[in-house]
Scaffold this active site. Structure first.
Site, PDB file in Angstrom:
ATOM      1  N   SER A  17     -23.054  13.236  31.761  1.00 30.73           N
ATOM      2  CA  SER A  17     -23.227  14.311  30.516  1.00 30.73           C
ATOM      3  C   SER A  17     -23.055  13.667  29.266  1.00 30.73           C
ATOM      4  CB  SER A  17     -21.938  15.580  31.025  1.00 30.73           C
ATOM      5  OG  SER A  17     -20.518  14.944  30.552  1.00 30.73           O
ATOM      6  N   LYS A  39     -15.573  22.885  29.720  1.00 28.26           N
ATOM      7  CA  LYS A  39     -16.508  22.628  28.710  1.00 28.26           C
ATOM      8  C   LYS A  39     -16.602  23.576  27.439  1.00 28.26           C
ATOM      9  CE  LYS A  39     -18.541  18.691  30.409  1.00 28.26           C
ATOM     10  NZ  LYS A  39     -20.342  18.017  30.878  1.00 28.26           N
TER      11      LYS A  39
END
Length: 784
Positions: free
Chosen positions: A688, A731
């Protein structure tokens, strides 16, 4: 008479024999195919060779020594031996090892290819061919008969060997099995090992057996004559028997028989299934004939106790009031609405359908998010017993399925032990930390759990120790895990995974007010001196003294403050009645974590990224710099393989699209690129960070400043596509904590973002992208 080592018969595996194998010399004994036997060896190099074979799951060659010499050479070995595999290691040190070896096939050593540090040789299998004939059949029956006769004449044998001999009709296997119980020298055994013709070998075994029976018959006659003279021990035995008879006449029962009668009553009261009751009664009859002083008595008695104490038909009555269950779940946990909804759905279906198979729920999430306590709440809502076992670090399959009763100190597996301890057959059974199961030579516990957690199979679960089936379909199994990557694929398929994301600061505040603070006030004896925690104080603890998705560290810090206030009370100092933000630092010391990043200036080649960890979300900074050099890419910061590949893919995309991105096309020919991710001591991995690395490189090579209040996450491809990632909520929470104003997400993660509570979403702007180019103007500032 020489005491024989105990051997057992085993069927041959149809594995392929390697051409080259390690050769292990054996003193004073011969290993035969089809049989398992214990072996003890010493020598540092021998132990290394065996450990190497165990790690690679390789066969070894075992050959006998011709002469008993201190430092034998390969010329002192017999050419014919046995290929074997190591079944189990009992004890292993640097220069000594004890293990079980299973003989597979006869082998012949063709030539020794290595003698130091241990022996390796090229070998070939010696194949045996047997044609059925009347002679063979007669020989097989004759050998069996003589073997039984030898046992009847007093030959010391394991108790299960006679049934085993009866079941063996293969002449080769029968000859090998009988040979190990004959009193033969190593040379004589070696000659039998080298005989490839089973018929010839069986004839020799028959000859040895016949000779042994004749000797025993003579010994029996001598023993009978000696037995005519009654010894003191025998007189005492008869006197004890007479005393028992007298006590019975006087109405004083034998304690042994009294215990047997009580066990018989308990078996009837246990309401076992018919087939289990038959096993229990058979074992009780066997126990009746065993002397209480015998070593077998407590083994048999313990087995019966387990059979009786298992709750075969004892169940708790489920409380299926959905409103009451919802009330209990809300009392015990704040938030987690999806999880609670799924639990209430399960209870609703259970109310409509009494016999419900499964499901097996798996709570997956970071530590401290309430996975274990949710299991307790489900048990309380149902009115069932709660059982929890931790699977972290378990490496022995017997922990799940139990040990065979033939092993010393055998016990049932943890599953049956805990059900027995609970006293009911339908508890809520939590298998904690299922992602931390290990595996080694003792088996794979995860594979053993496949039957336990399969509703289509666990209605007849068989524990190795009990050896009778038990219905586990009434048990509500719940598992927990921090991550699912390490969970056995087949095991994962049997579970319905419910994800528990981390908590936001607002959720932590409310949980602290409703649950954690009242709990710590009680546990630290402050009921008569209740302390008030201001909201800003709790926020300060959350943001400056903890960094986690869960609540454990928050509770520890609150407990620390409560303990210090308790000390003030006992010391007679001025008591703190209200915990203010300025007093938090007084109790807990200087702040431990710093989240704010927006105060720093924008820089070229430094981009903010978002990462997922087991303890929740976090921000990372990707730094890129350019130096004079020639086509070299340096990556630092403890980056894993996946993250390194993302960096290479990002660089390749930029090189192939340099002209369109307004970058010098041959920039890499005269440059050395260095990408660094700070906190270098912490390992990092995952795909990511690909988009973050790509933006850092574009910022570096175009000279455009990167906005520090913008954070990115997403996987990149060589064609410039941005792929979806996981851990969106964690996140987003990390970005908000760090003061980030805008986050950049892959378009396919749009649904994940919109599932987050509106209260959290309103704090941050989200930009969705499909291509790398879509993020450039959002992240980078235009040149003036």
């Amino acid at each position: 008479m020489t005491k024989k080592a105990k051997f057992s018969f085993h069927r041959r595996d149809d594995g392929i024999l390697p051409e080259i194998i390690s050769i292990i010399p054996l003193k004073d004994d011969v290993v035969f195919p089809h049989l398992i036997r214990p072996i003890s060896l010493s020598g540092e190099e021998t132990v290394k060779a065996l450990n190497e074979a165990i790690s690679r799951n390789e066969l070894i060659g075992i050959v006998a020594l011709k002469y008993n010499v201190e430092s034998p050479k390969h010329t002192d070995f017999y050419d014919i031996g046995t290929a074997a595999k190591i079944v189990q290691v009992f004890e292993s040190t640097s220069d000594n090892i004890k293990f079980l070896a299973e003989g597979i096939v006869r082998i012949k050593v063709i030539e020794y290819l290595q003698t130091e540090p241990h022996y390796k040789a090229r070998v070939e299998e010696l194949r045996e061919f047997t044609e059925k004939s009347e002679t063979i059949e007669v020989l097989v029956q004759s050998v069996k008969t003589l073997f039984k006769l030898s046992a009847m004449l007093g030959k010391t044998l394991p108790k299960d060997i006679i049934p085993m001999i009866d079941n063996v009709n293969n002449p080769s296997m029968l000859a090998d099995l009988v040979t190990i119980y004959l009193e033969l020298s190593v040379d004589e055994k070696q000659k039998l090992l080298e005989m490839i013709d089973p018929q010839k070998r069986l004839r020799i075994v028959f000859h040895y057996l016949n000779k042994e029976v004749q000797i025993r018959e003579v010994q029996g006659k001598i023993d009978e004559e000696v037995a005519k003279e009654m010894t003191k021990t025998q007189r005492e035995y008869f006197l004890r028997e007479q005393l028992k008879a007298i006590q019975k006449e006087l109405g004083k029962d034998d304690p042994h028989m009294e215990e047997i009668n009580k066990l018989e009553e308990r078996i009837k009261e246990a309401k076992m299934p018919k087939e289990v009751e038959e096993v229990a009664i058979k074992e009780l009859d066997r126990l009746r004939d065993i002397n209480p002083a015998s070593a077998e008595y407590p083994v048999s008695r313990t087995y019966l106790d387990y059979l009786i104490n298992i709750p075969w038909n004892k169940k708790t009555v489920d409380s299926l009031d959905i409103r009451q269950a919802e009330k209990i779940l809300n009392e015990d946990h704040y938030g987690l609405e999806k999880v609670k909804e799924r639990i209430l759905e399960f209870l609703s279906v259970h109310k409509l359908k009494e016999k419900l198979k499964g499901p097996i729920l798996c709570f997956c999430g970071p530590p401290g998010t309430g996975k274990t306590s949710l299991g307790k709440s489900i048990a309380r809502a149902l009115g069932r017993k709660f059982i929890r076992i931790s699977l972290g670090g378990i490496r022995d399959e017997a922990e799940i399925r139990g040990h065979r009763r033939t092993y010393v100190g055998a016990l049932p597996g943890r599953v049956m032990q805990e059900i027995c301890r609970a006293g009911y057959s339908n508890p809520v059974f939590m298998l904690d930390e299922i992602d931390k199961i290990g595996a080694d030579f003792r088996g794979d516990p995860a594979s053993a759990l496949l039957e336990v957690l399969d509703p289509e199979q666990n209605f007849s679960f068989v524990d190795h120790y009990l050896d009778v089936s038990f219905d586990l379909s009434n048990v509500l199994f719940i598992t927990t895990a921090n991550i699912l990557d390490t969970v056995h694929t087949a095991l994962k398929d049997r579970m319905e995974v419910i994800y528990l994301p981390g908590y936001s600061e607002e959720e932590k505040l409310k949980i602290a007010q409703q649950f954690l603070i009242p709990k710590q006030i009680r546990e630290n004896g402050l009921e008569e001196h209740p302390v008030i925690f201001m909201d800003q104080s709790i926020y300060k603890i959350i943001l400056e003294y903890t960094r986690e998705a869960g609540l454990r560290n928050l509770e520890r810090e609150i407990a620390s403050i409560c303990r210090k206030i308790a000390k003030e009370i006992v010391a007679g100092e001025q008591i703190t009645k209200e915990v203010r933000p300025e007093s938090v630092e007084k109790f807990l010391g200087p702040r431990k974590y710093f989240y704010q990043v927006t105060d720093e200036e924008d820089r070229i080649g430094v981009v903010t990224g978002l990462a997922w960890t087991e303890t929740g979300g976090d921000i990372i900074f990707v730094e890129a710099s350019r130096m004079k050099g020639e086509k070299e890419l340096t990556l630092t910061g403890q980056l894993g393989d996946v993250m390194q590949e993302s960096a290479i893919a990002a660089l390749s995309y930029i090189r192939s699209n340099a002209k369109r991105l307004e970058i010098e096309e041959n920039f890499y020919d005269t440059s050395e690129i260095h990408i660094h991710v700070p906190s270098g001591a912490i390992p990092k991995d995952g795909p990511s960070a690909g988009i973050t690395m790509c933006m850092a490189l574009i910022s570096l090579l175009t000279g455009r400043y990167a906005k520090r209040e913008v954070a990115l996450t997403g996987e990149v491809t060589l064609t410039g596509n941005v792929l979806p990632i996981g851990g969106v909520k964690e996140k987003v929470l990390a970005a908000i904590r760090a003061g980030v104003k805008t986050i950049v997400l892959p378009l396919k993660n749009k649904d994940d973002f919109e599932e987050i509570d509106a209260e959290i979403r309103n704090k941050i702007q989200c930009v969705y992208i499909q291509k790398i180019d879509d993020a450039i103007n959002t992240v980078l500032i235009q040149k003036q």
